[in-house]
Design an enzyme around this catalytic site. Structure first.
Site, PDB file in Angstrom:
ATOM      1  N   ASP A 145       8.746 -45.854  27.838  1.00  0.00           N
ATOM      2  CA  ASP A 145       7.446 -45.593  27.230  1.00  0.00           C
ATOM      3  C   ASP A 145       7.551 -44.747  25.970  1.00  0.00           C
ATOM      4  O   ASP A 145       6.740 -44.886  25.048  1.00  0.00           O
ATOM      5  CB  ASP A 145       6.527 -44.895  28.241  1.00  0.00           C
ATOM      6  CG  ASP A 145       5.885 -45.873  29.218  1.00  0.00           C
ATOM      7  OD1 ASP A 145       6.207 -47.078  29.149  1.00  0.00           O
ATOM      8  OD2 ASP A 145       5.073 -45.431  30.056  1.00  0.00           O
TER       9      ASP A 145
ATOM     10  N   LYS B   2       8.327 -49.318  43.266  1.00  0.00           N
ATOM     11  CA  LYS B   2       7.857 -48.321  44.227  1.00  0.00           C
ATOM     12  C   LYS B   2       7.207 -47.178  43.453  1.00  0.00           C
ATOM     13  O   LYS B   2       7.864 -46.246  43.008  1.00  0.00           O
ATOM     14  CB  LYS B   2       9.011 -47.800  45.084  1.00  0.00           C
ATOM     15  CG  LYS B   2       8.576 -46.779  46.141  1.00  0.00           C
ATOM     16  CD  LYS B   2       9.750 -46.370  47.021  1.00  0.00           C
ATOM     17  CE  LYS B   2       9.307 -45.347  48.068  1.00  0.00           C
ATOM     18  NZ  LYS B   2       9.003 -44.034  47.474  1.00  0.00           N
TER      19      LYS B   2
ATOM     20  N   SER C 227      11.738 -46.005  42.816  1.00  0.00           N
ATOM     21  CA  SER C 227      11.209 -44.658  42.967  1.00  0.00           C
ATOM     22  C   SER C 227      11.594 -43.749  41.796  1.00  0.00           C
ATOM     23  O   SER C 227      11.233 -44.019  40.658  1.00  0.00           O
ATOM     24  CB  SER C 227      11.697 -44.084  44.312  1.00  0.00           C
ATOM     25  OG  SER C 227      11.068 -42.873  44.625  1.00  0.00           O
TER      26      SER C 227
END
Length: 548
Positions: A305, A319, A294
């Site tokens: 990224d 999740k 999460s």
């Protein structure tokens, strides 16, 4: 009065993790909602009047509510009532009323693992290894951990009396406490390793996580930290807004952190970095595993990224869903999945349902290993079908199946001998833990271990085996020999904890933690974030092979 619309007509002011908004009642697209509502009401009425067993309307409405949520087939959409709601509140705030003591059951007694910093317990002088033998005049012998927690916690300002036995003191010690508001930090004190490598963990992502993390990093830099291990392993997540704020600490203004996409108004949003980062030249390794989920995955995904950190470990939980908390009354709330979230490169990391094709589970079936413990070679097939995305620097990352680390590094697995030892101990594992603790406390009493760098000797190992035998846990010499590493490590951690404290125990564990040692090695060779990224690119697949 009968609540005729039950679950059909819920309208609530909700507290979204990133701001408040109002959920409006809608109507079915086919205009048939009122017919369905009447059908529901008729069924409810007939069950109430004619079912063979008597059921109250309150019970029927609750069963209907539970049934509705169950039919969503979403384990994250649940109704939270009383204790469950209280537990969620404590987790997201880190606050509860109590004494500030970490406890565990040892040898049938409630034993203090550690008092929390600046808590009533620490201020009163409660020590690691103390046995709490009475609470408000009641013996705690045989108590479960849950019963002890319930007895020690309570409303701030309320009183509780405890009696403690301490190694080296003949008479029990009496303490009168006034319970206080305890804040359990999500960012405990960090550790500084040689070479200026700092270690900081975060668990869970609660309402004060970003502020606590910023303060701890600043403190560690003052102590000489030049690079950082950021441990998110086992972090189940938490608040979306805090996941964004934690990521904001390490990124540049206007860089995207995460986006959410949902059906309801206000659930589709993009979140961007607001503030200039304070430590742009700090190399960072993020540790993750299958327990990272999460909001923890939001942080790891954003830093990966944007090439701000190198991610080491095993694929995360996967999740990629957002829950909204709808407050429906006192101590009642609905936690409902309202959106999916995506990393800055556009990845969704949500693991698909079992009846769909999950690329990492495909690789797991082919390799015979759990999906969360795959090596680079094992995921080759998964990589061939997983959607491709790219980081800011052009590195390839994959969607689906959690955040896949830049360096896949499994923890050391148990040897065949260690597995045989664990099987031999079997149902007597509690007795094994009791022996380790009581022996550690005896060593503390005798002051026979004087340095946290002590070596576990054959004589110490033999003493553990003898004490186990007295508890009717019999081991053969071969079993003891084959499990030597496991026995020595377990005893070393326990002695370090009860003789020198939790920080010493962590330092001992870090020596044997393959993922931490990999991170330390990378950071010692990298003076800048760019250097670290280059080292990650140069890491060969053979470095991911498991060791035994």
């Amino acid at each position: 009065m009968r609540q005729r619309w039950g679950v059909i007509g819920l309208v609530a002011v909700v507290s979204f993790f990133t701001g408040g908004w109002l959920l409006q009642r809608g109507s079915a697209a086919d205009g048939n909602v009122y017919q369905q509502a009447r059908l529901f009401d008729d069924v409810l009425s007939h069950v109430s009047q004619y079912y063979v067993d008597s059921l109250s309307e309150t019970s029927l409405y609750r069963k209907a509510t539970d049934g509705l949520l169950s039919e969503l087939h979403d384990p994250y959409s649940v109704l939270l009532v009383e204790d469950d709601y209280k537990q969620l509140t404590e987790t997201t705030t880190g606050n509860y009323g109590g004494l500030g003591i970490q406890i565990d059951v040892r040898d049938g007694w409630i034993t203090v693992v550690a008092p929390l910093p600046e808590s009533p317990a620490e201020q009163a002088g409660i020590e690691t290894g103390d046995q709490i033998i009475e609470v408000d005049g009641k013996s705690t012998q045989g108590w479960s951990n849950e019963r002890a927690v319930n007895a020690l916690r309570g409303e701030p300002g309320s009183k509780v009396h405890i009696k403690v036995e301490r190694t080296g003191i003949s008479q029990p010690l009496d303490y009168d406490f006034v319970r206080a508001r305890i804040h359990l930090k999500s960012v405990p004190a960090g550790t500084l390793f040689p070479g200026g490598v700092g270690y900081i963990s975060l668990n869970p992502v609660s309402e004060s996580s970003a502020a606590e993390l910023q303060a701890e990093i600043s403190s560690m830099i003052q102590k000489g930290m030049k690079s950082m291990i950021f441990d998110l392993r086992g972090n189940p997540g938490g608040l979306l807004d805090q996941g964004v704020k934690v990521s904001d600490l390490f990124l540049e203004p206007k860089q995207e952190i995460v986006s959410t996409r949902g059906r309801a108004r206000g659930s589709s949003r993009q979140f961007f970095d607001d503030a200039q980062q304070l430590w742009p030249n700090l190399p960072i390794v993020v540790l993750v595993n299958e327990g990272s989920a999460s909001a923890a995955e939001i942080i790891a995904g954003a830093l990966q990224d944007h090439d701000r950190a190198v991610v080491v470990g095993t694929p995360t939980f996967g999740k990629g869903l957002v829950q909204t908390l709808f407050t429906l009354g006192e101590n009642v709330a609905l936690k409902l999945t309202t959106a999916r979230w995506y990393t800055p490169s556009g990845r969704t990391i949500q693991r698909v349902a079992k009846n769909e094709e999950d690329q990492f589970e495909m690789a797991a079936r082919d390799s015979g290993k759990p999906a969360a413990l795959l090596t680079g070679a094992d995921t080759a097939k998964a990589d061939s079908v997983a959607p491709i995305f790219h980081t800011d620097a052009g590195r390839t990352v994959r969607g689906g199946g959690g955040i896949v680390p830049d360096i896949l590094m499994r923890p050391d697995s148990a040897t065949a001998g260690e597995k045989a030892f664990i099987e031999a101990v079997g149902s007597k594992v509690q007795e094994y833990r009791d022996v380790l603790t009581t022996y550690a406390l005896d060593l503390k009493k005798d002051q026979s271990v004087r340095s946290e760098d002590f070596t576990v000797t054959p004589a110490m190992r033999a003493e553990v085996v003898q004490r186990l035998a007295r508890k009717k846990v019999t081991l053969t010499p071969a079993q003891v020999s084959d499990a030597g590493r496991f026995l020595d490590q377990s005893l070393a951690y326990e002695v370090a904890r009860y003789v020198f404290g939790r920080p010493a125990e962590f330092r001992r564990r870090a020596r044997d933690d393959r993922q931490i040692q990999t991170a330390i090695d990378l950071l010692k060779r990298a003076s800048t974030p760019r250097d670290l990224l280059g080292l990650a690119r140069a890491t060969t697949p053979t470095s991911n092979a498991p060791s035994n």
